[in-house]
Design a protein around this motif. Structure first.
Motif, PDB file in Angstrom:
ATOM      1  N   GLU A   7      13.639   0.792  63.601  1.00  0.00           N
ATOM      2  CA  GLU A   7      12.353   0.274  63.142  1.00  0.00           C
ATOM      3  C   GLU A   7      11.214   1.198  63.537  1.00  0.00           C
ATOM      4  OE1 GLU A   7      14.586  -1.432  64.900  1.00  0.00           O
ATOM      5  OE2 GLU A   7      15.408  -2.711  63.328  1.00  0.00           O
ATOM      6  N   ASN A 192      11.815  -5.399  49.765  1.00  0.00           N
ATOM      7  CA  ASN A 192      11.983  -4.481  50.890  1.00  0.00           C
ATOM      8  C   ASN A 192      10.861  -3.459  51.021  1.00  0.00           C
ATOM      9  OD1 ASN A 192      14.343  -5.628  51.808  1.00  0.00           O
ATOM     10  ND2 ASN A 192      15.694  -4.195  50.757  1.00  0.00           N
ATOM     11  N   ARG A 195      10.157  -2.638  54.449  1.00  0.00           N
ATOM     12  CA  ARG A 195      11.332  -2.320  55.269  1.00  0.00           C
ATOM     13  C   ARG A 195      11.870  -0.924  55.039  1.00  0.00           C
ATOM     14  NH1 ARG A 195      14.969  -7.791  54.258  1.00  0.00           N
ATOM     15  NH2 ARG A 195      13.661  -9.256  55.422  1.00  0.00           N
ATOM     16  N   ASP A 196      11.380  -0.250  54.024  1.00  0.00           N
ATOM     17  CA  ASP A 196      11.890   1.072  53.664  1.00  0.00           C
ATOM     18  C   ASP A 196      10.741   2.070  53.739  1.00  0.00           C
ATOM     19  OD1 ASP A 196      13.690   2.997  52.846  1.00  0.00           O
ATOM     20  OD2 ASP A 196      14.175   2.046  50.932  1.00  0.00           O
ATOM     21  N   HIS A 241      17.939  -2.680  53.943  1.00  0.00           N
ATOM     22  CA  HIS A 241      16.485  -2.573  53.864  1.00  0.00           C
ATOM     23  C   HIS A 241      16.021  -1.583  52.792  1.00  0.00           C
ATOM     24  CE1 HIS A 241      15.541  -4.324  58.132  1.00  0.00           C
ATOM     25  NE2 HIS A 241      16.228  -5.147  57.364  1.00  0.00           N
ATOM     26  N   GLY A 269      20.175  -3.468  58.215  1.00  0.00           N
ATOM     27  CA  GLY A 269      18.954  -2.925  58.798  1.00  0.00           C
ATOM     28  C   GLY A 269      18.653  -1.482  58.481  1.00  0.00           C
ATOM     29  N   PHE A 271      17.624   1.859  56.188  1.00  0.00           N
ATOM     30  CA  PHE A 271      16.678   2.244  55.155  1.00  0.00           C
ATOM     31  C   PHE A 271      17.238   3.403  54.338  1.00  0.00           C
ATOM     32  CE2 PHE A 271      15.566   3.763  59.428  1.00  0.00           C
ATOM     33  CZ  PHE A 271      15.830   5.120  59.284  1.00  0.00           C
TER      34      PHE A 271
END
Length: 301
Positions: A7, A192, A195-196, A241, A269, A271
């Protein structure tokens, strides 16, 4: 070495996402410098050899080998970058790790990029590379195409073209985070977006520049819209993600309905193109090892 959590590291990648507003030369330079920096330790610590060849007019390929490489098999590799940026040089760390995991040589193609060379030029280069390897004595069953992001799209375009030209297909192929539909209409594009690191704007720019007005539903550009029957075994990785995960899921379902053996891995999780960042996050090296095991399993048949 793990520097950040996935993250936290995502924020670093976002700061280097190609900006459609930047001059293309600047975007290419920044992308390349960032990718090379992220793989510097791998390149510096891995014993390897790289040999450049011009296998067709204006198109270079790179023979990449490590001590573990079996000279009788080759992975035909296509880099990422949305068809407008990227090269073997800025994917060398990934190529080296893949060569070690698969125990094979890698032939990485610097296919032509848009806007200088729009669709279908990169697909033509992919087919030419496949033919080149055969001219060098590699029978189709000893060639395994693999690619990441746009490179994964080129793998599928290569397979469809080879099938439609009634040529001998390779036994299998590997697609890491492929772009399978240039319409980019999957629900995950919106779901997403936080998230990406790749953005909807970037996807729009890819479609506009690469296709240059060509039909985005052309099956060679968007394999989701192709007839998939007759393709060889596929191994596909995608992260939960990713903006593109919905499209990839639809493609996997369609391929299986068409009778194509598909081994698909959904990485929680992760990317877009996380496999490049093996020095930063452990899931990247794990994914490469999984792909390597798949390739070894095909070679052993």
């Amino acid at each position: 070495m793990i520097r950040e959590s996935p993250e936290e590291f995502l924020e670093i990648i976002r700061s280097h996402t190609p900006d459609p507003k930047l001059p293309l030369a600047a975007a290419r330079q920044d992308f390349s410098a960032f990718y090379k920096d992220m793989q510097e330790e791998t390149i510096g610590s891995t014993t390897h050899q790289v040999e450049k060849v011009m296998f067709r007019d204006g198109v270079a390929g790179y023979w990449i080998s490590v001590p573990e490489s079996d000279p009788d098999h080759v992975v035909l590799f296509f880099h990422g970058g949305g068809f407008t940026i990227g090269s073997t040089e800025d994917h060398l760390g990934l190529c080296l790790r893949l060569a070690r995991a698969a125990g094979t040589k890698v032939f990485s193609v610097d296919y032509r990029l848009a806007p200088e060379h729009v669709f279908p030029a990169p697909v033509e280069d992919a087919v030419a590379a496949y033919r080149y390897l055969q001219s060098r004595g590699y029978a189709p069953h000893r060639i395994l195409p693999a690619g990441i992001s746009a490179g994964g799209t080129l793998v599928l375009g290569l397979l469809l073209t080879v099938r439609d030209q009634h040529l001998t297909l390779p036994p299998a192929a590997v697609c890491l985070s492929p772009e399978v539909d240039m319409l980019f209409e999957g629900e995950s594009v919106a779901k997403n977006q936080e998230r990406d690191w790749i953005t909807a704007g970037r996807l729009h720019a890819i479609r506009t520049v690469y296709l240059a007005g060509h039909d985005p539903q052309d099956p060679i550009a968007s394999p989701l819209h192709a007839s998939l029957a007759g393709l060889p075994r596929l191994y596909i990785q995608v992260g939960t993600h990713e903006l593109l995960v919905s499209d990839v899921g639809k493609f996997v379902d369609k391929a299986r309905w068409a009778g194509v053996p598909v081994q698909a891995e959904l990485w929680e999780g992760m990317f877009h193109c996380w496999q490049v960042f093996a020095e930063q996050i452990p899931e990247a090296q794990q994914a490469i090892e999984h792909a390597g095991r798949f390739i070894r399993s095909i070679q052993a048949r």
